[in-house]
Design a protein around this motif. Structure first.
Motif, PDB file in Angstrom:
ATOM      1  N   VAL A 130       0.830  -1.207   0.000  1.00 50.82           N
ATOM      2  CA  VAL A 130       0.000   0.000   0.000  1.00 50.82           C
ATOM      3  C   VAL A 130       0.863   1.256   0.000  1.00 50.82           C
ATOM      4  CG1 VAL A 130      -1.688   1.309   1.328  1.00 50.82           C
ATOM      5  CG2 VAL A 130      -1.947  -1.168   1.095  1.00 50.82           C
ATOM      6  N   ALA A 131       1.897   1.277   0.838  1.00 50.02           N
ATOM      7  CA  ALA A 131       2.757   2.462   0.901  1.00 50.02           C
ATOM      8  C   ALA A 131       3.485   2.690  -0.424  1.00 50.02           C
ATOM      9  CB  ALA A 131       3.760   2.315   2.040  1.00 50.02           C
ATOM     10  N   CYS A 132       3.963   1.624  -1.047  1.00 51.20           N
ATOM     11  CA  CYS A 132       4.639   1.772  -2.347  1.00 51.20           C
ATOM     12  C   CYS A 132       3.684   2.331  -3.399  1.00 51.20           C
ATOM     13  CB  CYS A 132       5.192   0.426  -2.802  1.00 51.20           C
ATOM     14  SG  CYS A 132       6.797   0.006  -2.099  1.00 51.20           S
ATOM     15  N   LEU A 133       2.446   1.847  -3.404  1.00 51.72           N
ATOM     16  CA  LEU A 133       1.476   2.329  -4.385  1.00 51.72           C
ATOM     17  C   LEU A 133       1.163   3.809  -4.166  1.00 51.72           C
ATOM     18  CD1 LEU A 133      -1.010  -0.688  -4.524  1.00 51.72           C
ATOM     19  CD2 LEU A 133       0.721  -0.074  -6.215  1.00 51.72           C
ATOM     20  N   VAL A 135       2.983   6.174  -2.517  1.00 48.02           N
ATOM     21  CA  VAL A 135       4.145   7.019  -2.799  1.00 48.02           C
ATOM     22  C   VAL A 135       4.432   7.039  -4.304  1.00 48.02           C
ATOM     23  CG1 VAL A 135       6.621   7.290  -2.417  1.00 48.02           C
ATOM     24  CG2 VAL A 135       5.133   6.626  -0.532  1.00 48.02           C
ATOM     25  N   GLY A 136       4.360   5.878  -4.950  1.00 50.33           N
ATOM     26  CA  GLY A 136       4.605   5.826  -6.389  1.00 50.33           C
ATOM     27  C   GLY A 136       3.602   6.634  -7.180  1.00 50.33           C
ATOM     28  N   VAL A 139       4.366  10.475  -6.671  1.00 48.22           N
ATOM     29  CA  VAL A 139       5.553  10.888  -7.426  1.00 48.22           C
ATOM     30  C   VAL A 139       5.269  10.859  -8.930  1.00 48.22           C
ATOM     31  CG1 VAL A 139       7.961  10.332  -7.924  1.00 48.22           C
ATOM     32  CG2 VAL A 139       7.090  10.109  -5.605  1.00 48.22           C
ATOM     33  N   ALA A 140       4.503   9.864  -9.393  1.00 50.30           N
ATOM     34  CA  ALA A 140       4.160   9.793 -10.812  1.00 50.30           C
ATOM     35  C   ALA A 140       3.335  11.004 -11.246  1.00 50.30           C
ATOM     36  CB  ALA A 140       3.399   8.502 -11.102  1.00 50.30           C
ATOM     37  N   ILE A 141       2.388  11.420 -10.414  1.00 49.20           N
ATOM     38  CA  ILE A 141       1.591  12.610 -10.739  1.00 49.20           C
ATOM     39  C   ILE A 141       2.477  13.844 -10.782  1.00 49.20           C
ATOM     40  CG2 ILE A 141      -0.225  14.132  -9.864  1.00 49.20           C
ATOM     41  CD1 ILE A 141      -1.639  11.668  -8.790  1.00 49.20           C
ATOM     42  N   LEU A 142       3.420  13.943  -9.845  1.00 51.13           N
ATOM     43  CA  LEU A 142       4.340  15.077  -9.830  1.00 51.13           C
ATOM     44  C   LEU A 142       5.189  15.114 -11.095  1.00 51.13           C
ATOM     45  CD1 LEU A 142       5.643  17.441  -8.269  1.00 51.13           C
ATOM     46  CD2 LEU A 142       7.227  15.772  -7.265  1.00 51.13           C
ATOM     47  N   VAL A 143       5.724  13.974 -11.482  1.00 56.17           N
ATOM     48  CA  VAL A 143       6.555  13.910 -12.688  1.00 56.17           C
ATOM     49  C   VAL A 143       5.716  14.163 -13.938  1.00 56.17           C
ATOM     50  CG1 VAL A 143       8.012  12.390 -14.084  1.00 56.17           C
ATOM     51  CG2 VAL A 143       8.227  12.380 -11.595  1.00 56.17           C
ATOM     52  N   SER A 217       9.391   1.732  -4.401  1.00 57.50           N
ATOM     53  CA  SER A 217       8.382   2.716  -4.800  1.00 57.50           C
ATOM     54  C   SER A 217       8.681   3.308  -6.168  1.00 57.50           C
ATOM     55  CB  SER A 217       8.287   3.831  -3.745  1.00 57.50           C
ATOM     56  OG  SER A 217       9.542   4.455  -3.560  1.00 57.50           O
ATOM     57  N   GLY A 218       9.944   3.275  -6.579  1.00 55.67           N
ATOM     58  CA  GLY A 218      10.287   3.736  -7.926  1.00 55.67           C
ATOM     59  C   GLY A 218       9.641   2.886  -9.000  1.00 55.67           C
ATOM     60  N   TYR A 219       9.521   1.588  -8.740  1.00 57.25           N
ATOM     61  CA  TYR A 219       8.837   0.716  -9.706  1.00 57.25           C
ATOM     62  C   TYR A 219       7.374   1.109  -9.841  1.00 57.25           C
ATOM     63  CZ  TYR A 219       6.392  -3.357 -11.489  1.00 57.25           C
ATOM     64  OH  TYR A 219       5.562  -4.171 -12.210  1.00 57.25           O
ATOM     65  N   ALA A 220       6.709   1.347  -8.706  1.00 55.62           N
ATOM     66  CA  ALA A 220       5.307   1.775  -8.761  1.00 55.62           C
ATOM     67  C   ALA A 220       5.179   3.106  -9.493  1.00 55.62           C
ATOM     68  CB  ALA A 220       4.742   1.884  -7.345  1.00 55.62           C
TER      69      ALA A 220
END
Length: 341
Positions: A130-133, A135-136, A139-143, A217-220
């Motif tokens: 859950v935490a990885c999803l 955080v990922g 960060v994906a929305i930010l990028v 979390s980078g993978y997510a």
């Protein structure tokens, strides 16, 4: 129509059977002709064509050897492991398969160590995934919003995913060091005090989960970023025209469209969590992980190679396999129903 064709052939001075045979064609019920290849392709077994059978036989050298090897070394090993869990064998003695029972499974559910390891495994799976999803996704929305130095930021954030469990464990051993670790330096600067993160049973599992989140979390983020880039720009524009704020636009319009990405990333992250034995082993350099972090994988290896309880370890391995299957089977069913499998 068939009768007219026969009369026309007779009027030309030839027999209808001979003429069709000489040309290699056969009369069809619709009045046309079928070539000899078309007429001879179907056999008497219900329409299995000869070209199809030739293609099947021709493909055998390409898929049959891998199929047999996979069946023997993977599924055969699982079957042998299940048979081993039904006997009581110590160390590497020869097992006796004449008497099979489920004694090892009953022993597991009555073992407090197994119960605690199971609880830790589920806590690790849920908290880590859950935490990885979350955080990922953030960060994906930010990028995805075209921040400055996007490529550099994305590369740096994905870099920990390329590291092995062993390297990650050694890195976080330094970070969690009581005397000069970076984590304690930060907490001490903030006035929160210093802690022995890996020796405290109440903090150890959380410290392990945090380190794994840092790595995966980078993978997510990459999975979610691919999903965000696949959403048409018209969806964003329509939400803005309707007056939706940025938060409501993502929560009600964009995030629901990332269901497939969420499912795919969840399955992979759960599998990684089940394979966390390498990380926990590297923290201590032995079969006993930090107190409070024992999971089914570490318990299984410890019972097999330290305690010599091969049958008990095999039973734990089968239950781990069923746990992984319970995660992967719904995903495969979901992919099959969508026509993607």
């Amino acid at each position: 129509m068939l009768e007219r064709t026969r009369k026309a052939l007779r009027s030309l001075g030839g027999d209808d059977t001979d003429s069709t045979a000489s040309t290699g064609d056969a009369l069809r019920t619709d009045g046309g002709t079928a070539t000899a290849a078309e007429a001879g392709d179907a056999d008497d077994s219900g329409g299995f064509s000869l070209p199809a059978s030739r293609d099947f036989l021709g493909s055998l050298p390409f898929w049959l050897p891998p199929f047999l090897l996979m069946g023997f070394f993977v599924y055969g090993a699982i079957g042998w492991n299940f048979a081993l869990s039904l006997v009581n064998v110590q160390s590497f003695n020869e097992p006796n398969y004449s008497q099979l029972d489920f004694e090892q499974y009953a022993r597991a559910f009555g073992d407090p160590t197994f119960i605690q390891a199971t609880q830790n495994t589920f806590v690790l799976l849920v908290a880590f995934t859950v935490a990885c999803l979350v955080v990922g996704l953030l960060v994906a929305i930010l990028v995805d919003r075209k921040v400055r130095y996007e490529n550099t930021f994305r590369t740096i954030y994905l870099l920990p995913f390329s590291l092995s469990f062993v390297v990650t464990a050694q890195f976080w051993l330094w970070m969690y060091n009581v005397d000069n670790g970076m984590v304690n330096l930060v907490t001490g600067t903030l006035g929160l005090g210093t802690y022995d993160w890996l020796s405290n049973p109440q903090l150890a599992l959380g410290a392990v989960v945090f380190a794994l989140i840092w790595q995966f979390s980078g993978y997510a983020m990459v999975v979610y970023l691919a999903g965000l880039r696949a959403i048409p720009d018209e969806h964003y524009e329509a939400a803005r025209v309707d007056g939706a704020s940025t938060l409501k636009m993502y929560w009600r319009v964009i995030v629901p469209q990332l269901k497939g990405a969420t499912i795919s990333a969840s399955v992979v992250l759960v599998v990684f969590a089940l394979k966390a034995f390498d990380f926990l082993y590297s923290l201590t350099g032995g079969y006993y992980p930090p107190k409070g972090t024992d999971i089914l994988a570490t318990l299984m290896v410890r019972q097999a190679f330290s305690a010599g309880q091969r049958s008990y370890a095999a039973a734990i391995a089968i239950m781990l396999f069923l746990l992984a299957l319970a995660v992967i089977a719904p995903y495969l069913t979901y992919q099959y129903r969508r026509g993607e499998l």
